[in-house]
Motif scaffolding. Structure first.
Motif, PDB file in Angstrom:
ATOM      1  N   GLN A  73      -8.538   0.206   5.588  1.00  0.00           N
ATOM      2  CA  GLN A  73      -9.296   0.027   4.355  1.00  0.00           C
ATOM      3  C   GLN A  73     -10.588   0.837   4.455  1.00  0.00           C
ATOM      4  N   THR A  74     -10.750   1.802   3.557  1.00  0.00           N
ATOM      5  CA  THR A  74     -11.939   2.658   3.552  1.00  0.00           C
ATOM      6  C   THR A  74     -12.542   2.698   2.147  1.00  0.00           C
ATOM      7  N   SER A 109     -13.246   5.407   0.457  1.00  0.00           N
ATOM      8  CA  SER A 109     -12.605   6.459  -0.334  1.00  0.00           C
ATOM      9  C   SER A 109     -11.178   6.103  -0.759  1.00  0.00           C
ATOM     10  N   GLU A 110     -10.450   5.412   0.112  1.00  0.00           N
ATOM     11  CA  GLU A 110      -9.052   5.103  -0.178  1.00  0.00           C
ATOM     12  C   GLU A 110      -8.828   3.696  -0.684  1.00  0.00           C
ATOM     13  N   GLY A 111      -9.740   2.797  -0.349  1.00  0.00           N
ATOM     14  CA  GLY A 111      -9.502   1.398  -0.633  1.00  0.00           C
ATOM     15  C   GLY A 111      -8.540   0.814   0.386  1.00  0.00           C
ATOM     16  N   VAL A 112      -7.718  -0.131  -0.040  1.00  0.00           N
ATOM     17  CA  VAL A 112      -6.735  -0.750   0.842  1.00  0.00           C
ATOM     18  C   VAL A 112      -5.477   0.111   0.894  1.00  0.00           C
ATOM     19  N   VAL A 113      -5.076   0.465   2.111  1.00  0.00           N
ATOM     20  CA  VAL A 113      -3.860   1.257   2.320  1.00  0.00           C
ATOM     21  C   VAL A 113      -2.873   0.400   3.122  1.00  0.00           C
ATOM     22  N   THR A 114      -1.704   0.150   2.548  1.00  0.00           N
ATOM     23  CA  THR A 114      -0.697  -0.666   3.208  1.00  0.00           C
ATOM     24  C   THR A 114       0.417   0.205   3.788  1.00  0.00           C
ATOM     25  N   LEU A 115       1.271  -0.421   4.572  1.00  0.00           N
ATOM     26  CA  LEU A 115       2.424   0.293   5.108  1.00  0.00           C
ATOM     27  C   LEU A 115       3.304   0.797   3.966  1.00  0.00           C
ATOM     28  N   TYR A 116       3.438  -0.004   2.921  1.00  0.00           N
ATOM     29  CA  TYR A 116       4.212   0.409   1.746  1.00  0.00           C
ATOM     30  C   TYR A 116       3.610   1.667   1.124  1.00  0.00           C
ATOM     31  N   ASP A 117       2.274   1.721   1.041  1.00  0.00           N
ATOM     32  CA  ASP A 117       1.600   2.907   0.498  1.00  0.00           C
ATOM     33  C   ASP A 117       1.899   4.141   1.353  1.00  0.00           C
ATOM     34  N   ILE A 118       1.825   3.969   2.670  1.00  0.00           N
ATOM     35  CA  ILE A 118       2.103   5.079   3.578  1.00  0.00           C
ATOM     36  C   ILE A 118       3.504   5.628   3.331  1.00  0.00           C
ATOM     37  N   LEU A 119       4.468   4.737   3.264  1.00  0.00           N
ATOM     38  CA  LEU A 119       5.859   5.152   3.105  1.00  0.00           C
ATOM     39  C   LEU A 119       6.105   5.836   1.764  1.00  0.00           C
ATOM     40  N   HIS A 120       5.537   5.290   0.694  1.00  0.00           N
ATOM     41  CA  HIS A 120       5.869   5.762  -0.648  1.00  0.00           C
ATOM     42  C   HIS A 120       4.932   6.826  -1.195  1.00  0.00           C
ATOM     43  N   LYS A 121       3.808   7.056  -0.522  1.00  0.00           N
ATOM     44  CA  LYS A 121       2.875   8.079  -0.988  1.00  0.00           C
ATOM     45  C   LYS A 121       2.738   9.252  -0.022  1.00  0.00           C
ATOM     46  N   GLU A 122       2.992   9.003   1.265  1.00  0.00           N
ATOM     47  CA  GLU A 122       2.729  10.045   2.255  1.00  0.00           C
ATOM     48  C   GLU A 122       3.942  10.420   3.101  1.00  0.00           C
ATOM     49  N   PHE A 147      14.943  14.650  11.394  1.00  0.00           N
ATOM     50  CA  PHE A 147      13.977  13.577  11.613  1.00  0.00           C
ATOM     51  C   PHE A 147      12.599  14.064  12.076  1.00  0.00           C
ATOM     52  N   ILE A 148      12.460  15.318  12.424  1.00  0.00           N
ATOM     53  CA  ILE A 148      11.158  15.827  12.862  1.00  0.00           C
ATOM     54  C   ILE A 148      10.116  15.649  11.762  1.00  0.00           C
ATOM     55  N   LYS A 149      10.466  16.017  10.538  1.00  0.00           N
ATOM     56  CA  LYS A 149       9.514  15.964   9.424  1.00  0.00           C
ATOM     57  C   LYS A 149       9.084  14.539   9.082  1.00  0.00           C
ATOM     58  N   PRO A 150      10.005  13.580   8.872  1.00  0.00           N
ATOM     59  CA  PRO A 150       9.539  12.217   8.574  1.00  0.00           C
ATOM     60  C   PRO A 150       8.723  11.587   9.689  1.00  0.00           C
ATOM     61  N   ILE A 151       9.032  11.897  10.946  1.00  0.00           N
ATOM     62  CA  ILE A 151       8.198  11.374  12.033  1.00  0.00           C
ATOM     63  C   ILE A 151       6.787  11.925  11.925  1.00  0.00           C
ATOM     64  N   GLU A 152       6.675  13.239  11.727  1.00  0.00           N
ATOM     65  CA  GLU A 152       5.361  13.857  11.592  1.00  0.00           C
ATOM     66  C   GLU A 152       4.603  13.284  10.399  1.00  0.00           C
ATOM     67  N   GLU A 153       5.275  13.111   9.276  1.00  0.00           N
ATOM     68  CA  GLU A 153       4.631  12.548   8.086  1.00  0.00           C
ATOM     69  C   GLU A 153       4.098  11.150   8.365  1.00  0.00           C
ATOM     70  N   PHE A 154       4.917  10.310   8.995  1.00  0.00           N
ATOM     71  CA  PHE A 154       4.556   8.907   9.209  1.00  0.00           C
ATOM     72  C   PHE A 154       3.386   8.758  10.180  1.00  0.00           C
ATOM     73  N   VAL A 155       3.495   9.337  11.361  1.00  0.00           N
ATOM     74  CA  VAL A 155       2.436   9.147  12.355  1.00  0.00           C
ATOM     75  C   VAL A 155       1.129   9.808  11.921  1.00  0.00           C
ATOM     76  N   SER A 156       1.221  10.944  11.229  1.00  0.00           N
ATOM     77  CA  SER A 156       0.008  11.616  10.760  1.00  0.00           C
ATOM     78  C   SER A 156      -0.691  10.790   9.685  1.00  0.00           C
ATOM     79  N   ALA A 157       0.097  10.181   8.798  1.00  0.00           N
ATOM     80  CA  ALA A 157      -0.486   9.364   7.725  1.00  0.00           C
ATOM     81  C   ALA A 157      -1.135   8.102   8.274  1.00  0.00           C
ATOM     82  N   ILE A 158      -0.538   7.505   9.292  1.00  0.00           N
ATOM     83  CA  ILE A 158      -1.099   6.274   9.876  1.00  0.00           C
ATOM     84  C   ILE A 158      -2.446   6.520  10.516  1.00  0.00           C
ATOM     85  N   ILE A 159      -2.580   7.621  11.248  1.00  0.00           N
ATOM     86  CA  ILE A 159      -3.839   7.839  11.983  1.00  0.00           C
ATOM     87  C   ILE A 159      -4.911   8.527  11.150  1.00  0.00           C
ATOM     88  N   ARG A 160      -4.561   8.934   9.927  1.00  0.00           N
ATOM     89  CA  ARG A 160      -5.519   9.689   9.102  1.00  0.00           C
ATOM     90  C   ARG A 160      -6.779   8.875   8.858  1.00  0.00           C
TER      91      ARG A 160
END
Length: 378
Positions: A21-22, A24-37, A365-378
């Motif tokens: 929760q920041t 600039s972004e507000g509340v970011v959930t796991l659902y948001d990560i999956l469906h937006k990033e 699977f390389i791309k979705p892994i990169e998308e997921f872990v990068s979005a989580i730590i952003r």
């Protein structure tokens, strides 16, 4: 194309766990990560895994991936720096480190820990491709591939081998890396048996888990189901999987022959040396060393499915529906709809550690892994 669409299982948007929760972004959930990033998983236009035309079945995907495990190309040309890590019982694991820019390593650079399946190592093609992809991504991960005891020419300094449910080596490794880089965010990716160890570990750790997120690819959540599949007599197992796994394990056993074996284990050394299939080795070696009374008890206690409910870390599992090694009936799909911290991507095609698409084949699977872990730590 509908038959190639990815299906993601997770809790509903309102129930999803908060990742951050920041202002600039507000509340970011796991659902948001999956469906937006993570468009590779959820975008209606791009969430597809169309198999390479001449690798249309899970069997062909698995065989092709196994045969090209040592392949070298521009996507996988990494050179590691090795670190040896001694465990409390005297056993040794190795960490193979890779960073795209070795002159620009800092204490806040995110770190990705990667763990292979049984008999695997940092030298496998898909692991080298992932290591380079994460290191060269916008997030600029420093990568450490965790090699199990006796793999990748890691010195064998203990008679105790690794197994499907043995999480202590990985736990010690995480603590070691976190102590070295206390300001860095840690993520972890596990493949096959390594995925089970990773999933079991984060379930055991619960709220104490120091990982920012984790990804499990082809995880055998139910070891009994997976073991039955891998020990079945068929073309894939008899001529590809069993020979590959057993040759690696038996080589490690021979390398450890000079070490003193604990008499309390009551091992039948001749039976171990004559084992032809993984189940024979498990029943005589893994069961006794881990202190279980039977093979079924070993499978039950080693299965990460038992701990999925306890996971408090953002978690993504990727499994193929045509995987003959970790078949879908072993996946606890109902738990992914109940735990707000976890998600499951079901891929219609891909086999076991294949997921090959395009011509020439590239690893999906390389791309979705990169998308997921990068979005989580952003």
């Amino acid at each position: 194309m509908e038959g190639c669409r990815i299906k993601v299982l997770s809790t509903e948007a309102k129930a999803s766990a908060i990742v951050r929760q920041t202002k600039s972004e507000g509340v970011v959930t796991l659902y948001d990560i999956l469906h937006k990033e993570c468009p590779s998983l959820t975008d209606p236009q791009t969430a597809l895994m169309v198999p390479t035309p001449y690798l249309a079945t899970g069997l062909l995907q698995t065989i092709y991936a196994t045969l090209r495990v040592r392949r070298r190309d521009s996507l996988s040309d990494v050179e590691y720096d090795r670190e040896l890590l001694v465990m409390a019982d005297g056993g040794t694991v190795s960490l193979d480190w890779f960073s795209a820019d070795k002159d620009d390593q800092n204490q806040i650079q995110p770190i990705a820990l990667i763990m292979s399946g049984v008999g695997g190592s940092s030298q496998e093609h898909h692991i080298r491709v992932l290591a380079k992809s994460l290191a060269c991504s916008a997030a600029g991960f420093r990568v450490a591939v965790v090699n199990h005891r006796g793999t990748a020419r890691t010195p064998i300094t203990s008679s105790r081998p690794y197994d499907s449910g043995f999480t202590e080596d990985f736990r010690t490794t995480v603590k070691h890396v976190k102590a070295l880089y206390s300001s860095s965010k840690l993520v972890a990716i596990g493949f096959s048996m390594g995925a089970n160890i990773l999933t079991k570990y984060i379930g055991e750790e619960g709220t104490r888990c120091p990982l920012a997120c984790a990804v499990a690819v082809c995880c055998p959540f139910d070891i009994k189901v997976s073991s039955a599949a891998i020990n079945e007599s068929n073309l894939l197992n008899d001529h590809v999987i069993q020979p590959a796994v057993m040759s690696t394990l038996m080589r490690a056993i021979r390398r450890a022959s000079h070490l003193q074996v604990d008499p309390a284990w009551n091992l039948d050394i001749e039976r171990i040396q004559q084992a032809q299939r993984l189940s024979e080795l498990e029943s005589e070696l893994m069961v006794k060393i881990s202190g279980h009374r039977s093979l079924d008890e070993y499978y039950e206690q080693s299965s990460s499915a038992n701990l999925v409910d306890n996971i408090q870390t953002p978690f993504l599992a990727i499994n193929a529906l045509d995987d003959r090694i970790t078949p879908p009936q072993g996946i606890p799909t109902d738990k992914f709809m109940a735990n707000p911290n976890i998600s499951l991507a079901l891929v219609p095609h891909g086999g076991h550690l294949g997921f090959l698409t395009g011509i020439p084949p590239r690893i999906w699977f390389i791309k979705p892994i990169e998308e997921f872990v990068s979005a989580i730590i952003r």
